[in-house]
Design a protein around this motif. Structure first.
Motif, PDB file in Angstrom:
ATOM      1  N   GLY A 260       0.778  -1.221   0.000  1.00 11.23           N
ATOM      2  CA  GLY A 260       0.000   0.000   0.000  1.00 11.23           C
ATOM      3  C   GLY A 260       0.809   1.270   0.000  1.00 11.23           C
TER       4      GLY A 260
ATOM      5  N   SER B  31       3.272   4.255  -1.588  1.00 10.34           N
ATOM      6  CA  SER B  31       3.518   4.897  -2.871  1.00 10.34           C
ATOM      7  C   SER B  31       4.899   4.550  -3.371  1.00 10.34           C
ATOM      8  CB  SER B  31       3.401   6.425  -2.739  1.00 10.34           C
ATOM      9  OG  SER B  31       2.091   6.795  -2.427  1.00 10.34           O
TER      10      SER B  31
ATOM     11  N   GLN C  81       0.289   3.689  -6.303  1.00 11.57           N
ATOM     12  CA  GLN C  81       0.056   2.878  -5.112  1.00 11.57           C
ATOM     13  C   GLN C  81       0.159   1.414  -5.505  1.00 11.57           C
ATOM     14  OE1 GLN C  81      -0.687   3.796  -1.835  1.00 11.57           O
ATOM     15  NE2 GLN C  81      -0.248   5.899  -2.354  1.00 11.57           N
TER      16      GLN C  81
ATOM     17  N   TYR D  63      -0.365  -2.457  -4.163  1.00 13.66           N
ATOM     18  CA  TYR D  63      -1.039  -3.219  -3.116  1.00 13.66           C
ATOM     19  C   TYR D  63      -0.720  -4.711  -3.223  1.00 13.66           C
ATOM     20  CZ  TYR D  63      -3.648   1.058  -2.348  1.00 13.66           C
ATOM     21  OH  TYR D  63      -3.979   2.364  -2.072  1.00 13.66           O
TER      22      TYR D  63
ATOM     23  N   ASP E 286      -5.353   5.203 -12.840  1.00 18.39           N
ATOM     24  CA  ASP E 286      -5.450   5.633 -11.440  1.00 18.39           C
ATOM     25  C   ASP E 286      -4.180   5.380 -10.628  1.00 18.39           C
ATOM     26  OD1 ASP E 286      -8.375   6.450 -11.240  1.00 18.39           O
ATOM     27  OD2 ASP E 286      -8.564   4.410 -12.027  1.00 18.39           O
TER      28      ASP E 286
ATOM     29  N   ILE F 194      -2.930   2.646  -9.678  1.00 18.69           N
ATOM     30  CA  ILE F 194      -3.156   1.600  -8.688  1.00 18.69           C
ATOM     31  C   ILE F 194      -2.661   0.278  -9.267  1.00 18.69           C
ATOM     32  CG2 ILE F 194      -4.890   0.268  -7.413  1.00 18.69           C
ATOM     33  CD1 ILE F 194      -6.625   2.818  -7.379  1.00 18.69           C
TER      34      ILE F 194
ATOM     35  N   ASP G  51      -7.710   3.265   1.652  1.00 15.41           N
ATOM     36  CA  ASP G  51      -8.628   4.381   1.420  1.00 15.41           C
ATOM     37  C   ASP G  51      -9.860   3.973   0.615  1.00 15.41           C
ATOM     38  OD1 ASP G  51      -8.274   5.553  -1.605  1.00 15.41           O
ATOM     39  OD2 ASP G  51      -6.425   4.620  -0.878  1.00 15.41           O
TER      40      ASP G  51
ATOM     41  N   GLU H 134     -11.584   5.327  -1.852  1.00 15.66           N
ATOM     42  CA  GLU H 134     -11.593   5.437  -3.311  1.00 15.66           C
ATOM     43  C   GLU H 134     -10.887   4.249  -3.969  1.00 15.66           C
ATOM     44  OE1 GLU H 134     -12.901   6.892  -6.819  1.00 15.66           O
ATOM     45  OE2 GLU H 134     -13.444   7.523  -4.796  1.00 15.66           O
ATOM     46  N   THR H 135      -9.796   3.789  -3.360  1.00 13.14           N
ATOM     47  CA  THR H 135      -9.077   2.636  -3.914  1.00 13.14           C
ATOM     48  C   THR H 135      -9.957   1.395  -3.895  1.00 13.14           C
ATOM     49  OG1 THR H 135      -6.881   3.445  -3.318  1.00 13.14           O
ATOM     50  CG2 THR H 135      -7.133   1.069  -3.565  1.00 13.14           C
TER      51      THR H 135
ATOM     52  N   GLU I 241     -12.692   1.607  -6.507  1.00 12.24           N
ATOM     53  CA  GLU I 241     -12.198   1.362  -7.863  1.00 12.24           C
ATOM     54  C   GLU I 241     -11.895  -0.119  -8.094  1.00 12.24           C
ATOM     55  OE1 GLU I 241     -12.119   3.235 -10.436  1.00 12.24           O
ATOM     56  OE2 GLU I 241     -12.724   5.100  -9.461  1.00 12.24           O
ATOM     57  N   VAL I 242     -11.376  -0.792  -7.074  1.00 17.46           N
ATOM     58  CA  VAL I 242     -11.048  -2.218  -7.212  1.00 17.46           C
ATOM     59  C   VAL I 242     -12.311  -3.047  -7.434  1.00 17.46           C
ATOM     60  CG1 VAL I 242     -10.218  -4.256  -5.969  1.00 17.46           C
ATOM     61  CG2 VAL I 242      -8.861  -2.152  -5.968  1.00 17.46           C
TER      62      VAL I 242
END
Length: 351
Positions: free
Chosen positions: A32, A34, A41, A43, A73, A75, A287, A289-290, A293-294
């Motif tokens: 997680g 940066s 990000q 993960y 994004d 991610i 977070d 938003e993450t 989106e996932v």
């Protein structure tokens, strides 16, 4: 300044620069964290051992997320192997993983502080979505399967039986099921603690005479066993409705599941077994938003996942919140609300 002083200053400068470079290069990326300040990000998704369903499906989800959200994004996601649900709970707790695939049983035990977690509930997880059903495959040689029912395992008293890796969801679900049916598991069998592929190989070599493989059909390890040993020589044991009720009485996560004929090489008849939900979990501090989106990416790209593993055919939006044993993450709740999915009060997001 004297010559030797200049040399000393140059050497000192080189040492300082080297130390700075070493510090920068040795800094390891954490789950997680940066990889570029304020931008990308990365993960970690914990799965299980190869040979089952968690690992290939986890790889598929991680690949999908990185493919669809990496550039847009920033991610990215990486799937890692593990010992399964038991270790995954700990990986979430220790921040060594951000997401994890878990058995419904394990999630229920951990959240409530029951069974394996008696008096020590683990709250460092939230649900993202239900994925597919974890189907119980208790396998033995037909010479021991007199009736084809799970109670035929009584014929393996004192014999070697693979219950799954130590600390895994496989071990816990297997012991929970058999204990509910009256087996003193630790003393009745000579237990072996093997992963899926290793269990199938041990069964083939008769180093074990039975194994416990809970996963979404078709399971690679079961396919391997049917192909190498032969459908005429082994059996996946069945459960009656009364047995299902007994097993479900302590942790109500199981339901009836029929493995259709032809799922495995040479399988001529349906197999009436039981299943529990597998779900995607996430740490509560990831977070909103993450997570949004996932889960959005998963449901917008189901055909992508279907091509990667047949078990993902069971992932359906209308079943996304069914059977979840822990509260939803706010990001997941946001997505399901947008799609008009009713969320039971018992799994509404909590702090």
């Amino acid at each position: 300044m004297k010559k030797n002083q200049k040399v000393t200053m140059k050497v000192l400068a080189i040492l300082i620069l080297t130390a700075l470079l070493f510090t920068a290069c040795s800094k390891q990326e954490k789950p997680g964290e940066s990889t570029k300040a304020g931008s990308e990000q990365s993960y970690v998704l914990a799965t299980a051992s190869p040979g089952g369903t968690y690992y290939p499906v986890g790889v598929a989800i991680a690949t999908l997320v990185t493919d669809k959200l990496g550039e847009k994004d920033h991610i990215k996601m990486n799937a890692i192997t593990s010992a399964g649900s038991g270790e995954n709970v700990q990986l979430l707790k220790s921040h060594e993983a951000d997401f994890a695939i878990l058995q419904g049983l394990f999630g229920s035990m951990a959240w409530q502080g029951k069974g394996k977690y008696e008096g020590k509930p683990e709250k460092q997880m939230r649900a993202v979505t239900m994925l597919w059903e974890n189907v119980e495959h208790f396998v033995t040689y037909k010479e021991f399967a007199e009736t084809g029912n799970i109670m035929d395992l009584k014929n393996l008293k004192g014999k070697r039986f693979s219950i799954g890796k130590r600390g895994s969801g496989t071990e816990t679900s297997g012991k929970t099921i058999l204990t509910s049916l009256g087996f003193d598991v630790d003393n009745f069998f000579k237990l072996e603690y093997l992963g899926y592929s290793a269990s199938a190989k041990a069964l083939q070599d008769k180093r074990v005479l039975g194994m416990n493989i809970p996963a979404g059909p078709p399971v690679a390890a079961i396919t391997q066993a049917f192909a190498t040993i032969g459908a005429d020589n082994i059996a996946v044991l069945e459960f009656t409705d009364d047995q299902l009720k007994k097993i479900d009485s302590n942790f109500p996560v199981w339901s009836r599941y029929v493995i259709k004929a032809g799922t495995y090489p040479g399988q001529k008849a349906d197999i009436h077994t039981i299943a529990q939900p597998n779900f995607l979990a996430v740490r509560p501090d990831v977070d909103e938003e993450t997570v949004y989106e996932v889960v959005k990416t998963i449901y917008e790209n189901l055909p992508y996942l279907h091509k990667m593993h047949k078990a993902t055919m069971a992932i359906k939006l209308e079943k996304g919140v069914q059977g979840l044993p822990v509260p939803l993450h706010p990001g997941a709740a946001k997505f399901f609300k947008e799609k008009g999915i009713a969320i039971p009060a018992s799994i509404m997001p909590t702090k």
